[in-house]
Scaffold this active site. Structure first.
Site, PDB file in Angstrom:
ATOM      1  N   GLU A  69       1.888   1.884   7.096  1.00 18.25           N
ATOM      2  CA  GLU A  69       1.159   2.921   6.346  1.00 18.25           C
ATOM      3  C   GLU A  69       1.784   4.300   6.461  1.00 18.25           C
ATOM      4  O   GLU A  69       1.731   5.100   5.528  1.00 18.25           O
ATOM      5  CB  GLU A  69      -0.297   2.998   6.836  1.00 18.25           C
ATOM      6  CG  GLU A  69      -1.187   1.863   6.374  1.00 18.25           C
ATOM      7  CD  GLU A  69      -1.204   0.671   7.303  1.00 18.25           C
ATOM      8  OE1 GLU A  69      -0.274   0.513   8.124  1.00 18.25           O
ATOM      9  OE2 GLU A  69      -2.149  -0.131   7.207  1.00 18.25           O
ATOM     10  N   GLY A 115      -2.907  -3.488   5.446  1.00 16.18           N
ATOM     11  CA  GLY A 115      -4.198  -4.174   5.355  1.00 16.18           C
ATOM     12  C   GLY A 115      -4.082  -5.686   5.501  1.00 16.18           C
ATOM     13  O   GLY A 115      -5.038  -6.352   5.907  1.00 16.18           O
ATOM     14  N   ALA A 151      -2.895  -3.122   1.479  1.00 18.14           N
ATOM     15  CA  ALA A 151      -3.848  -2.696   0.462  1.00 18.14           C
ATOM     16  C   ALA A 151      -3.043  -2.373  -0.799  1.00 18.14           C
ATOM     17  O   ALA A 151      -1.840  -2.113  -0.731  1.00 18.14           O
ATOM     18  CB  ALA A 151      -4.599  -1.474   0.950  1.00 18.14           C
ATOM     19  N   GLU A 172      -4.030  -6.251   9.132  1.00 14.20           N
ATOM     20  CA  GLU A 172      -5.396  -5.969   9.607  1.00 14.20           C
ATOM     21  C   GLU A 172      -6.353  -7.103   9.243  1.00 14.20           C
ATOM     22  O   GLU A 172      -7.247  -7.443  10.021  1.00 14.20           O
ATOM     23  CB  GLU A 172      -5.868  -4.629   9.027  1.00 14.20           C
ATOM     24  CG  GLU A 172      -5.070  -3.463   9.607  1.00 14.20           C
ATOM     25  CD  GLU A 172      -5.315  -2.149   8.885  1.00 14.20           C
ATOM     26  OE1 GLU A 172      -5.134  -2.100   7.648  1.00 14.20           O
ATOM     27  OE2 GLU A 172      -5.682  -1.164   9.542  1.00 14.20           O
TER      28      GLU A 172
HETATM   29  N1  CO8 Z   1       0.280  -2.776  -3.296  1.00 12.15           N
HETATM   30  C1  CO8 Z   1       0.489  -2.956  -4.620  1.00 12.15           C
HETATM   31  N2  CO8 Z   1       1.500  -3.715  -5.115  1.00 12.15           N
HETATM   32  C2  CO8 Z   1       2.311  -4.296  -4.229  1.00 12.15           C
HETATM   33  C3  CO8 Z   1       2.164  -4.138  -2.835  1.00 12.15           C
HETATM   34  C4  CO8 Z   1       1.070  -3.357  -2.379  1.00 12.15           C
HETATM   35  N3  CO8 Z   1       0.810  -3.190  -1.070  1.00 12.15           N
HETATM   36  N4  CO8 Z   1       3.148  -4.825  -2.223  1.00 12.15           N
HETATM   37  C5  CO8 Z   1       3.894  -5.391  -3.189  1.00 12.15           C
HETATM   38  N5  CO8 Z   1       3.392  -5.068  -4.406  1.00 12.15           N
HETATM   39  C6  CO8 Z   1       3.917  -5.456  -5.727  1.00 12.15           C
HETATM   40  C7  CO8 Z   1       5.184  -4.703  -6.057  1.00 12.15           C
HETATM   41  O1  CO8 Z   1       4.879  -3.430  -6.579  1.00 12.15           O
HETATM   42  C8  CO8 Z   1       5.806  -5.625  -7.078  1.00 12.15           C
HETATM   43  O2  CO8 Z   1       5.147  -5.444  -8.305  1.00 12.15           O
HETATM   44  P1  CO8 Z   1       6.029  -5.291  -9.677  1.00 12.15           P
HETATM   45  O3  CO8 Z   1       6.693  -6.621  -9.822  1.00 12.15           O
HETATM   46  O4  CO8 Z   1       4.982  -5.017 -10.707  1.00 12.15           O
HETATM   47  O5  CO8 Z   1       6.988  -4.195  -9.427  1.00 12.15           O
HETATM   48  C9  CO8 Z   1       5.433  -7.005  -6.568  1.00 12.15           C
HETATM   49  O6  CO8 Z   1       4.317  -6.816  -5.704  1.00 12.15           O
HETATM   50  C10 CO8 Z   1       6.546  -7.671  -5.770  1.00 12.15           C
HETATM   51  O7  CO8 Z   1       6.926  -6.757  -4.734  1.00 12.15           O
HETATM   52  P2  CO8 Z   1       8.440  -6.311  -4.472  1.00 12.15           P
HETATM   53  O8  CO8 Z   1       9.237  -6.388  -5.745  1.00 12.15           O
HETATM   54  O9  CO8 Z   1       8.411  -5.012  -3.753  1.00 12.15           O
HETATM   55  O10 CO8 Z   1       8.899  -7.498  -3.498  1.00 12.15           O
HETATM   56  P3  CO8 Z   1      10.032  -7.443  -2.394  1.00 12.15           P
HETATM   57  O11 CO8 Z   1      10.215  -8.854  -1.957  1.00 12.15           O
HETATM   58  O12 CO8 Z   1      11.226  -6.690  -2.876  1.00 12.15           O
HETATM   59  O13 CO8 Z   1       9.405  -6.583  -1.185  1.00 12.15           O
HETATM   60  C11 CO8 Z   1       7.662  -5.950   0.364  1.00 12.15           C
HETATM   61  C12 CO8 Z   1       8.282  -7.075  -0.510  1.00 12.15           C
HETATM   62  C13 CO8 Z   1       8.658  -5.562   1.467  1.00 12.15           C
HETATM   63  C14 CO8 Z   1       6.398  -6.494   0.975  1.00 12.15           C
HETATM   64  C15 CO8 Z   1       7.391  -4.703  -0.521  1.00 12.15           C
HETATM   65  O14 CO8 Z   1       6.659  -5.138  -1.662  1.00 12.15           O
HETATM   66  C16 CO8 Z   1       6.562  -3.649   0.173  1.00 12.15           C
HETATM   67  O15 CO8 Z   1       7.104  -2.865   0.955  1.00 12.15           O
HETATM   68  N6  CO8 Z   1       5.261  -3.589  -0.149  1.00 12.15           N
HETATM   69  C17 CO8 Z   1       4.356  -2.568   0.404  1.00 12.15           C
HETATM   70  C18 CO8 Z   1       4.028  -2.820   1.867  1.00 12.15           C
HETATM   71  C19 CO8 Z   1       3.127  -1.744   2.394  1.00 12.15           C
HETATM   72  O16 CO8 Z   1       3.468  -0.579   2.467  1.00 12.15           O
HETATM   73  N7  CO8 Z   1       1.909  -2.138   2.805  1.00 12.15           N
HETATM   74  C20 CO8 Z   1       0.921  -1.221   3.347  1.00 12.15           C
HETATM   75  C21 CO8 Z   1       0.050  -0.710   2.240  1.00 12.15           C
HETATM   76  S1  CO8 Z   1      -1.080   0.551   2.766  1.00 12.15           S
HETATM   77  C22 CO8 Z   1      -2.359  -0.290   3.494  1.00 12.15           C
HETATM   78  O17 CO8 Z   1      -2.370  -1.479   3.582  1.00 12.15           O
HETATM   79  C23 CO8 Z   1      -3.478   0.582   3.988  1.00 12.15           C
HETATM   80  C24 CO8 Z   1      -4.749  -0.197   4.345  1.00 12.15           C
HETATM   81  C25 CO8 Z   1      -5.829   0.706   4.824  1.00 12.15           C
HETATM   82  C26 CO8 Z   1      -6.443   1.539   3.766  1.00 12.15           C
HETATM   83  C27 CO8 Z   1      -7.836   1.933   4.113  1.00 12.15           C
HETATM   84  C28 CO8 Z   1      -8.031   3.429   4.021  1.00 12.15           C
HETATM   85  C29 CO8 Z   1      -9.458   3.880   4.302  1.00 12.15           C
END
Ligand code: CO8
Length: 258
Positions: free
Chosen positions: A132, A109, A66, A112
């Site tokens: 998460e 997400g 998400a 999921e």
């Molecule tokens: N949300 C927003 N932006 C994201 C996300 C995300 N989940 N993942 C990546 N991005 C963005 C980064 O911020 C970055 O943006 P910018 O260039 O503006 O800085 C761009 O995408 C590229 O990402 P990275 O530079 O981080 O790329 P890497 O190759 O270095 O890393 C990863 C890739 C490992 C995937 C890393 O981006 C990461 O860890 N992302 C987050 C993963 C995560 O924690 N996902 C779980 C999110 S929480 C969730 O899904 C909850 C769902 C349920 C909610 C419902 C509640 C009721």
């Protein structure tokens, strides 16, 4: 101009393709994307000329979760009162089989979303996880329920509580993934699987999917009872007569999806 901004939709050979398209955010799910995905999936589901739906992302990310930047502003009351991503439940109500074609990250997400599909076909580059807990939240789109059913209680606890990820090979061994293929063959394999399903009798496929879903949801006794009713129902299909006649006549069946 497409009616959607965050996904691309196309159809070919009785298959609908929904491609997540927020490349700058690694296809992170936001409210608009989930709303558009649900609307497009419902439209394909209502089209008798579509027999399977493929949901896919980019080479680097199926969906990296998400959208954390959007969620960061929300508090308990926002989510308790208004929900979040509730449109995703529409995928549970589709009659048409859905295939997640996963390359790269399927996290939070994103994992999921893949698990909301009937089959998961993964590129060898795919990474699955529910990280998460690192954000001090927990999975909210089915992760704590579908992951234990798919891979067992203990492996699911490992992923959800430590946030460690699984590569495609481990995910396949664990039972999360239907097939793993080289990344370059992901879409062709998903297409082949989708076209194979779409060529079957559509009402028989609906019945099979509904019975498989009953296995995930209820007791064995309830599921067996549902299955016997659904199986009896397939004998009302014209395609049942055609399928069995074609077998006896040693020819390919010509299904009318009736
Ligand atoms: N949300 C927003 N932006 C994201 C996300 C995300 N989940 N993942 C990546 N991005 C963005 C980064 O911020 C970055 O943006 P910018 O260039 O503006 O800085 C761009 O995408 C590229 O990402 P990275 O530079 O981080 O790329 P890497 O190759 O270095 O890393 C990863 C890739 C490992 C995937 C890393 O981006 C990461 O860890 N992302 C987050 C993963 C995560 O924690 N996902 C779980 C999110 S929480 C969730 O899904 C909850 C769902 C349920 C909610 C419902 C509640 C009721």
């Amino acid at each position: 101009m497409s009616e959607y901004e965050t996904i691309e939709v196309r159809t070919e050979n009785r298959v609908g393709y929904l491609t997540l398209n927020r490349p700058k955010a690694l296809n992170a799910l936001n409210e608009q994307l989930v709303r558009e995905l649900a609307a497009a999936a419902i439209a394909l589901d209502g089209d008798e000329n579509i027999g399977a739906i493929v949901i896919t992302g980019s080479e680097k990310a199926f969906a990296a979760g998400a959208d954390i930047k959007e969620m960061a502003r929300k508090d308990y009351t926002d989510i308790a009162a208004n929900g979040l991503f509730e449109d995703i439940r529409a995928l549970d109500r589709l009659r048409t089989p859905t295939i997640a074609a996963v390359s790269g990250y399927a996290l939070g997400g994103g994992c999921e979303l893949a698990m909301a599909c009937d089959l998961i076909i993964a590129a060898d580059s795919a990474t699955f996880g529910q990280p998460e807990i690192n954000l001090s939240i927990i999975p909210g789109l089915g992760g704590t329920q579908r992951l234990p059913r798919a891979i067992g209680a203990y492996k699911a606890a490992d992923l959800v509580l430590t946030a460690r990820t699984m590569d495609a090979a481990e995910a396949e061994r664990a039972g999360l993934v239907s097939r793993v293929v080289p990344a370059a063959e992901l879409l062709s394999t998903a297409t082949e699987v989708a076209e194979t399903i779409a060529a079957k009798s559509l009402p028989a496929v609906y019945a099979a999917k509904a019975a498989l879903k009953a296995a995930q949801e209820g007791s064995l006794a309830g599921g067996l009872s549902f299955e016997s009713q659904a199986a009896a129902g397939t004998f009302a299909l014209e395609d049942q007569t055609e399928g069995m006649t074609a077998f006896a006549e040693k020819r390919k069946p010509h299904f009318q999806h009736r």
